[in-house]
Design an enzyme around this catalytic site. Sequence first.
Site, PDB file in Angstrom:
ATOM      1  N   ARG A 276     -22.479  18.670  12.562  1.00 43.57           N
ATOM      2  CA  ARG A 276     -22.423  19.468  11.340  1.00 43.57           C
ATOM      3  C   ARG A 276     -22.942  20.877  11.595  1.00 43.57           C
ATOM      4  NH1 ARG A 276     -24.611  14.562  10.990  1.00 43.57           N
ATOM      5  NH2 ARG A 276     -23.902  13.116   9.368  1.00 43.57           N
TER       6      ARG A 276
ATOM      7  N   ARG B  66      -6.820  -0.619   1.350  1.00 44.90           N
ATOM      8  CA  ARG B  66      -6.219   0.473   0.575  1.00 44.90           C
ATOM      9  C   ARG B  66      -7.028   1.758   0.713  1.00 44.90           C
ATOM     10  NH1 ARG B  66      -5.653  -0.929  -5.605  1.00 44.90           N
ATOM     11  NH2 ARG B  66      -4.416   0.945  -5.604  1.00 44.90           N
TER      12      ARG B  66
ATOM     13  N   ASP C 149      -1.222   1.040  -7.881  1.00 45.42           N
ATOM     14  CA  ASP C 149      -0.886  -0.379  -7.798  1.00 45.42           C
ATOM     15  C   ASP C 149       0.617  -0.495  -7.948  1.00 45.42           C
ATOM     16  OD1 ASP C 149      -3.457  -1.175  -7.478  1.00 45.42           O
ATOM     17  OD2 ASP C 149      -3.803  -1.672  -9.597  1.00 45.42           O
ATOM     18  N   GLU C 150       1.161  -1.592  -7.460  1.00 44.83           N
ATOM     19  CA  GLU C 150       2.628  -1.704  -7.480  1.00 44.83           C
ATOM     20  C   GLU C 150       3.189  -1.777  -8.895  1.00 44.83           C
ATOM     21  OE1 GLU C 150       3.611  -5.360  -5.564  1.00 44.83           O
ATOM     22  OE2 GLU C 150       2.408  -6.574  -6.939  1.00 44.83           O
ATOM     23  N   ASP C 151       2.385  -2.247  -9.858  1.00 47.55           N
ATOM     24  CA  ASP C 151       2.918  -2.430 -11.200  1.00 47.55           C
ATOM     25  C   ASP C 151       2.503  -1.309 -12.151  1.00 47.55           C
ATOM     26  OD1 ASP C 151       0.298  -3.037 -11.082  1.00 47.55           O
ATOM     27  OD2 ASP C 151       0.409  -4.932 -12.165  1.00 47.55           O
TER      28      ASP C 151
ATOM     29  N   GLU D 162     -12.844  -3.207  -5.456  1.00 42.42           N
ATOM     30  CA  GLU D 162     -12.742  -2.049  -4.568  1.00 42.42           C
ATOM     31  C   GLU D 162     -12.710  -0.754  -5.364  1.00 42.42           C
ATOM     32  OE1 GLU D 162     -10.242  -3.834  -5.435  1.00 42.42           O
ATOM     33  OE2 GLU D 162      -8.461  -2.578  -5.650  1.00 42.42           O
ATOM     34  N   ASP D 163     -12.079  -0.807  -6.552  1.00 39.47           N
ATOM     35  CA  ASP D 163     -11.997   0.411  -7.363  1.00 39.47           C
ATOM     36  C   ASP D 163     -13.360   0.796  -7.926  1.00 39.47           C
ATOM     37  OD1 ASP D 163     -11.980  -1.908  -8.796  1.00 39.47           O
ATOM     38  OD2 ASP D 163     -10.464  -1.274 -10.246  1.00 39.47           O
TER      39      ASP D 163
ATOM     40  N   ARG E  37     -16.443  -8.790 -11.548  1.00 40.59           N
ATOM     41  CA  ARG E  37     -16.606  -7.338 -11.597  1.00 40.59           C
ATOM     42  C   ARG E  37     -17.999  -6.975 -12.112  1.00 40.59           C
ATOM     43  NH1 ARG E  37     -11.828  -4.669 -10.668  1.00 40.59           N
ATOM     44  NH2 ARG E  37     -12.109  -2.828 -11.966  1.00 40.59           N
TER      45      ARG E  37
END
Lengths: 569, 744
Positions: free
Chosen positions: B439, B547, B563-565, B651-652, B699
């Site tokens: 750094r 992801r 997401d896929e949906d 994960e979110d 969650r």
Amino acid sequence: MCASGKYSSRGPALIPRMKTKHRIYYITLFSVVLLGLIATGMFQFWPHSIESTADWTLDKRSVHDAPLVRLPVSSPIPERGDLSCRMHTCFDVYRCGYNPKNRIKVYIYPLQRLVDEVGVPISSTGLSREYNDLLSAISDSDFYTDDVTRACLFVPSIDVLNQNSLRIRETAQALAILPRWDRGMNHLLFNMLPGGPPDYNTALDVPRDRALLAGGGFSTWTYRQGYDVSIPVYSPLSADVELPERQPGPRRYFILSSQTAIHREYRGELERLKEENGEALLLLDKCSNLSQGAASVRKRCYKSQVYDYPQVLQESSFCVVLRGARLGQATLSDVLQAGCVPVVLADSYILPFSEVLDWKRASVVIPEEKLPEMYTILKSIPHRQVEEMQRQARWFWDAYFSSMKAIGMTTLQIINDRIYPYAAHTYEQWNNPPVVKWSSVNSPLFLPLIPPRSPGFTAVVLTYDRIESLFRVITEISKVPSLAKLLVVWNNQNKSPPEGEKFKCPECTAIDGLSLDQTHMVERSECINKFASVFGTMPLKVVEHRADPVLYKDDFPEKLKSFPNIGSL
Amino acid sequence: MKAKKRYLFLLSAGACLVLLFYFGGGVPLPKASRGGGHERGGREGKREGHQPWPHFSDPLQGFVPSWDHTDTEEYNLHVSPRQKRDVTAGVFRGRGCRMDTCFDSSLCRKHGLRVYVYPLVKGEKISESYQNILSTIEGSRFYTSDPAQACLFVLSLDTLDRDQLSPQYVHNLKAKVTSLPLWNDGRNHLIFNLYSGTWPDYTEDLGFDIGQAMLAKASLNTEHFRPGFDVSIPLFSKDHPQKGGERGWLVRNGVPPARKYLLMFKGKRYLTGIGSDTRNALHHIHNGKDIVSLTTCRHGKDWEKHKDARCDHDNLEYERFDYQELLHNSTFCLVPRGRRLGSFRFLESLQAACIPVLLSNGWELPFSDVIQWNQAVMEGDERLLLQVPSTVRAVGSDRVLALRQRTQMLWEAYFSSVDKIVLTTLEIIKDRVFSHVSRNKYMWNSQPGGLLVLPEYSTHLAHFPFFFLSLGVSPGHEFTAVIQAVSPLVSQSQPIMKLLQVVSRSKYCSQIIILWNSEKPPPPRSKWPPMPVPLTVTDGHRKTTSRFLPHVSIETEAVLSLDEDTVLMTSEVNFAFLVWRSFPDRIVGYPPRSHFWDPLKKAWGYTSKWTNEYSIVLTGAAFYHRYYHYLFTHYLPPSLRTLVDTTSNCEDILMNFLVSSVTHLPPIKVAQRKQYKELPSPQGTKAGPWVNPEHFNQRQECVNAFASWFGYMPLVHSQFRLDPVLFKDQVSVLRKKYKDLERA
């Protein structure tokens, strides 16, 4: 002429007993005196043109006019430099004192021609061009004082830039007889080429007791952090060659090595790298067919191909700066001037002005033993970073390397920053090129703050005479829980502000349509153009978003919304 | 008459002389008018020997007279650089130790900087503080239990307190250390120490030979500090929190920034011995009004034996003020040396945003290699105590604000917990070992601090999400969409097909990456529709954390995670991207969630209900900087990532924790046409996991697990949403750029 006429008319009154035939004599006399006064005045206060003639008269002074001083053999020698010296142990702060400008005062000893007992000079060069430039720059600066009693820092006029041209013992004796020497306390010596064969010490070998050393080529073992100042080795090419700044970007060569005296072990390793990576590397050396002399300094060769030095440095992204007998190399300065990113291979070397300059943003430092990995290491640096480093390298040269004046002023500023740390230059001031200074946002009020946890704001209401709407605003805004203070700026000079709550304003008429007024809009456009031209840029930014409450106009019971009324305007 | 003539003649001659004098250059004119002080101008030239430097114009020689390199060439003949390196390494040991000579960096070559902690020895007592240090190392990503992989070794013998009079003092350390099989004269060892030496002189002696070991030590003296080798650490108390730590106490930024008191000190006065000179003088600056400087003699066993005339008076005055009250209400705090150079009050003032005024000559400040202290503290000089009041009075409001903010930045980045102190020490050492991947000072001294700027990701400032403003640049104009696919591809009408169309139509989209996490193998390229942008399918190995892997193929700064949906429109994507460009360090997305403290369960709760505030934006549809992928994978500990992978959940939430812990700010929700509702997915795709109530409980547990690792709750609530200008305003639809967003 006008003025002299006035004086002449007053002549008889001033000297009443004088005869008329003498009058003409007086007129001439007064005119002459007056002219003399005017001329003197002009001489004193005329900005530059006349002063340059004054410079000219000054510059006629020669080093040969300096008084000759003979050093007796038995003259005392100061103790060797004390490695444990720090500002709080070897520096007398009381001399610097508290001063509202927070600026140290620097005194320069007058020049003397120093010789030993038999009349041989103590230095083969005497005062060098560079040291004269340096001292002249100091004497022209705000740091300078001619009053030895008020000085905080003393700079001897004994030139020790290059140890090779010195007689060590005699130079030390000369230091010791300086009138304010006092064990070297608060004395600053400038040295760029320290040490001598065979070991090449990394700091000046002249015994100097407690004196501060601004040295080029310190190693981590000789550099007294926070006491000495590491300075560059000035490259005389800086003054002779003008290299226009090149736009950062990819260059013809990736790595270039231009030094002529590289140890064969290292040259071997560089050649191996060249074999592996071909055209990306250019390894230059001395031109064998050129005669020695000034011209050869400006030429480099690869096989039979001749290149102009230092111009060729601009053709490469990275330029190697390898240690020689000494750690500090003048090549570093040439490389920076060319806007080439220096790759420094000099273990334990303290880079110039490292106390304040962030070299990681302008150079790559690689341990000598990792020379074989140089290509891989440099390849891993992102392009955009290389470009920024090129820009940064050139800026470092412009600001801190380009002349003896730049080097001297930077050194004094660093010492000044230590003595008045609370007035020290910031990292940004030292390291950000002017371009960044203008475009970046760094004011303390706009720092990316950790947001304050106790919210609260002061409302400032600007008003002219629309009292009703003013009161409406005040009533509404005072309901806000986080309102800390409300400030009304009364802007109508013809009317005094209303007192208290009872105020009514029957004659006021709302002029809500103000913003629809065409001339009003034109005026405001003119304002914008005017401001943009003053700023030199358009600081306003366009966004397409606006902040609303989370549930704004959502299909959700209004009663449950925190801010149900917003949007009703 | 004649006399008059003579008089006149003399006068005119005098005038002529005066003129000649000026024109003839007999007097060197003072240069003062140009250079500087007014006071100088008048005097100059009048006194002997006070002339400015004469700017000699002789043709002088250059300082390097002949331009050949015979010097170096001759030297090259005799000295081999390799030999010279070996010689140096042999000479500079002990006090001369540097990384080049006393540290074997080849050990770090294969595995990077890995730290081994010796196993605990039975019967050896370890202080709480040292235990905290060791557990930080063991919980960090640097830790290895295999000494063969390690390049840095840390003792399990407590070396923190080396004051012989202290109950914590470990006896016989010398023998114990040298008998360690891996000791190797201390090479590649790091020794932590807070106290060394003892009454009366408090030397820096540790009471045993540390050999070639590095020191991470409090109260280091500049003279003993081995630059680039030792690390100066702050003195911290045994109550200093292991993790998280309290935030700074700067709660409001008033202008003008002055507080009730200008300067304060309240502490012990030593009547005799080392450090007493400074402390005995402190009462001189006390004025009882804006400068409060209080000392007490009442400490130690036999203070009354040494007590002097001032003691009784001072002790009385001392009791009149409360330390905490002073600390919170002073602009500046005096931090004089104690017996040793460092003191607890240094960290206390830093946290309290009371700008420390140091009176501790020769103290090598904590982490001095990397921290620019003159931007956060006032470095005074013990010799100039009496100048301190006028100096601090002269500090301008802007500077007070800047200094104060820097105290908070440094406190939160490096000092608020033992964790941070230890990790900073390790990161500094890592930066030295891998100096070309390290750094720069800017990274260390600006938000969010060096621990969160990983140089392995990049060493270029503009590659990080934090520095755009200060560099005066903006993030790029393109994004990469990363779509997480879990259902097998069976029909061309699946939501993912629609999503691909929508996203690829955005003019800001540079490429799409499909992260294939289905049980079935990915379909051939021909099954995917033709795209105006490159489409890559990457195997996610069915790991939820995949992801957020820093895929090399992501070349844009912005990542659109999907997401896929997810159901979106191109204009929604465009709008959110433009918002992100204004807030590149935050998560910008659509569906919000919130956390809350449940006082009954005494735990954190998680809710997906529509509320007036939110603290999480789901990463099923969100923009953020790609650097957060890197941080997620390399900064977070394996334990948290494993939790996410085993539960295939959270994960979110973890990503939101991470980003908020970096920025101290909430995510940003933008306008969305339809609320993203958690309804059973349409037929043909796998039912979303959120139909499962177990999923929700998990969650909740995640939120608590994450909060405990971070040591505090980093999530921050927000009450606003960013909508397009004119959003749902009563103006013609034709004037609206994002009219689609308003259609129901």
